[in-house]
Design a protein around this motif. Structure first.
Motif, PDB file in Angstrom:
ATOM      1  N   GLY A 105       0.779  -1.230   0.000  1.00  0.00           N
ATOM      2  CA  GLY A 105       0.000   0.000   0.000  1.00  0.00           C
ATOM      3  C   GLY A 105       0.810   1.278   0.000  1.00  0.00           C
ATOM      4  N   VAL A 106       2.006   1.231   0.591  1.00  0.00           N
ATOM      5  CA  VAL A 106       2.821   2.441   0.676  1.00  0.00           C
ATOM      6  C   VAL A 106       4.223   2.165   0.152  1.00  0.00           C
ATOM      7  CG1 VAL A 106       1.544   3.376   2.641  1.00  0.00           C
ATOM      8  CG2 VAL A 106       3.553   1.956   3.046  1.00  0.00           C
ATOM      9  N   ARG A 107       4.901   3.230  -0.260  1.00  0.00           N
ATOM     10  CA  ARG A 107       6.268   3.104  -0.754  1.00  0.00           C
ATOM     11  C   ARG A 107       7.152   4.098  -0.015  1.00  0.00           C
ATOM     12  NH1 ARG A 107       5.629   3.755  -6.190  1.00  0.00           N
ATOM     13  NH2 ARG A 107       6.055   5.978  -6.125  1.00  0.00           N
ATOM     14  N   ARG A 126       4.889   7.307   0.707  1.00  0.00           N
ATOM     15  CA  ARG A 126       3.889   7.634  -0.314  1.00  0.00           C
ATOM     16  C   ARG A 126       2.751   6.607  -0.307  1.00  0.00           C
ATOM     17  NH1 ARG A 126       4.360  11.254  -4.058  1.00  0.00           N
ATOM     18  NH2 ARG A 126       6.616  11.390  -3.721  1.00  0.00           N
ATOM     19  N   ASN A 127       1.530   7.086  -0.293  1.00  0.00           N
ATOM     20  CA  ASN A 127       0.349   6.237  -0.357  1.00  0.00           C
ATOM     21  C   ASN A 127       0.102   5.893  -1.823  1.00  0.00           C
ATOM     22  OD1 ASN A 127      -2.218   5.126  -0.451  1.00  0.00           O
ATOM     23  ND2 ASN A 127      -3.105   6.550   1.028  1.00  0.00           N
ATOM     24  N   VAL A 128       0.556   4.716  -2.224  1.00  0.00           N
ATOM     25  CA  VAL A 128       0.473   4.344  -3.641  1.00  0.00           C
ATOM     26  C   VAL A 128      -0.687   3.400  -3.947  1.00  0.00           C
ATOM     27  CG1 VAL A 128       2.926   4.697  -4.079  1.00  0.00           C
ATOM     28  CG2 VAL A 128       2.131   2.455  -3.294  1.00  0.00           C
ATOM     29  N   ALA A 129      -1.216   2.698  -2.940  1.00  0.00           N
ATOM     30  CA  ALA A 129      -2.262   1.715  -3.243  1.00  0.00           C
ATOM     31  C   ALA A 129      -3.228   1.517  -2.078  1.00  0.00           C
ATOM     32  CB  ALA A 129      -1.633   0.374  -3.632  1.00  0.00           C
ATOM     33  N   VAL A 130      -3.440   2.556  -1.293  1.00  0.00           N
ATOM     34  CA  VAL A 130      -4.425   2.501  -0.207  1.00  0.00           C
ATOM     35  C   VAL A 130      -5.558   3.441  -0.590  1.00  0.00           C
ATOM     36  CG1 VAL A 130      -4.854   2.878   2.248  1.00  0.00           C
ATOM     37  CG2 VAL A 130      -2.621   2.025   1.495  1.00  0.00           C
ATOM     38  N   THR A 136      -6.185   4.708   8.399  1.00  0.00           N
ATOM     39  CA  THR A 136      -7.511   5.309   8.302  1.00  0.00           C
ATOM     40  C   THR A 136      -8.103   5.736   9.643  1.00  0.00           C
ATOM     41  OG1 THR A 136      -9.763   4.982   7.473  1.00  0.00           O
ATOM     42  CG2 THR A 136      -8.608   3.030   8.260  1.00  0.00           C
ATOM     43  N   THR A 137      -7.867   4.968  10.712  1.00  0.00           N
ATOM     44  CA  THR A 137      -8.454   5.301  12.011  1.00  0.00           C
ATOM     45  C   THR A 137      -7.377   5.763  12.983  1.00  0.00           C
ATOM     46  OG1 THR A 137      -8.227   3.085  12.959  1.00  0.00           O
ATOM     47  CG2 THR A 137     -10.204   3.524  11.643  1.00  0.00           C
ATOM     48  N   ALA A 138      -7.812   6.172  14.158  1.00  0.00           N
ATOM     49  CA  ALA A 138      -6.871   6.677  15.167  1.00  0.00           C
ATOM     50  C   ALA A 138      -6.184   5.553  15.941  1.00  0.00           C
ATOM     51  CB  ALA A 138      -7.613   7.587  16.152  1.00  0.00           C
ATOM     52  N   ILE A 184      -1.919  10.082   5.504  1.00  0.00           N
ATOM     53  CA  ILE A 184      -1.576  10.310   4.103  1.00  0.00           C
ATOM     54  C   ILE A 184      -2.765   9.937   3.223  1.00  0.00           C
ATOM     55  CG2 ILE A 184       0.107   9.849   2.297  1.00  0.00           C
ATOM     56  CD1 ILE A 184       1.980   8.779   4.477  1.00  0.00           C
ATOM     57  N   ALA A 185      -3.237  10.873   2.442  1.00  0.00           N
ATOM     58  CA  ALA A 185      -4.369  10.638   1.546  1.00  0.00           C
ATOM     59  C   ALA A 185      -3.935   9.787   0.355  1.00  0.00           C
ATOM     60  CB  ALA A 185      -4.925  11.979   1.062  1.00  0.00           C
TER      61      ALA A 185
END
Length: 206
Positions: A105-107, A126-130, A136-138, A184-185
């Motif tokens: 999901g991230v790189r 980097r958020n590449v595949a999420v 997402t949550t706290a 990270i969006a």
């Protein structure tokens, strides 16, 4: 009871199964299930994975995963929650607790420059595949650490810098309060830079 099979597969005393062709690949579970197309779509996840705006903290509920997905490029691309979290109808529900899922999901991108007396290390997560905020949550938190290593690969004390990636909230007299939101969006990156001198005996940066 926690999250049982019935939480997703029973409605109105009727057993619901995934739509074809997935249903044909699954073993029998007793009574025949009615094929339910919604079980392959993200709206099946929404009742548990989005709290109402009435319980929001600074306009965002503590669980806002479905809305984050709906506002991302993944919805118009037709990429559903099940594509990543339940590939081939697998019920492992891969997520933040799954090392391989996180790595997909991230790189992490790292660049180091400069001389020993003036080092500069830039790291980007980097958020590449999420398809939603990462994380997402706290509850889960990602920590990015930069530290110097000696010739044997051991961390040198006092050289570590760290940054938290996540949503930090606290409960007070007036309810929930947000301390920070560094998540990270989809498609975005969190970039951090460390600069300074190399420590005595330092041979590498991790």
């Amino acid at each position: 009871e926690g999250v049982t099979c019935a939480a997703c597969h029973i409605r109105g005393h009727e057993k619901l199964g995934p739509p074809a062709p997935v249903v044909s690949r699954l073993p029998a579970h007793g009574a025949r299930a009615r094929s339910e197309p919604r079980l392959a779509r993200s709206d099946a996840c929404m009742p548990c994975h989005n709290l109402p705006l009435s319980s929001a903290v600074l306009g965002r509920p503590l669980i806002d995963t479905w809305r984050e997905w709906a506002q991302s490029p993944y919805l118009p691309a037709g990429i559903q929650c099940q594509h990543c979290h339940q590939p081939d109808a697998d019920h492992g529900f891969r997520g933040a607790h799954d090392r391989d899922a996180v790595r997909r999901g991230v790189r992490l991108e790292v660049n180091a420059a400069g001389a020993r007396d003036r080092l500069r290390v830039t790291a980007a997560v980097r958020n590449v595949a999420v398809g939603h905020m990462f994380p997402t949550t706290a509850t889960p938190r990602v920590v990015l650490r930069i530290r110097q290593l000696d010739g044997d690969g051991h961390a040198i004390a006092g050289t570590e810098a760290s940054w938290a990636i996540g949503r930090t909230v606290r409960w007070g007299e007036g309810g929930w309060d947000e301390v920070a939101d560094t998540r990270i969006a989809p498609g975005a990156a969190s970039v951090r830079t460390w600069s300074g001198r190399a420590a005595a005996g330092a041979e590498a940066v991790e």
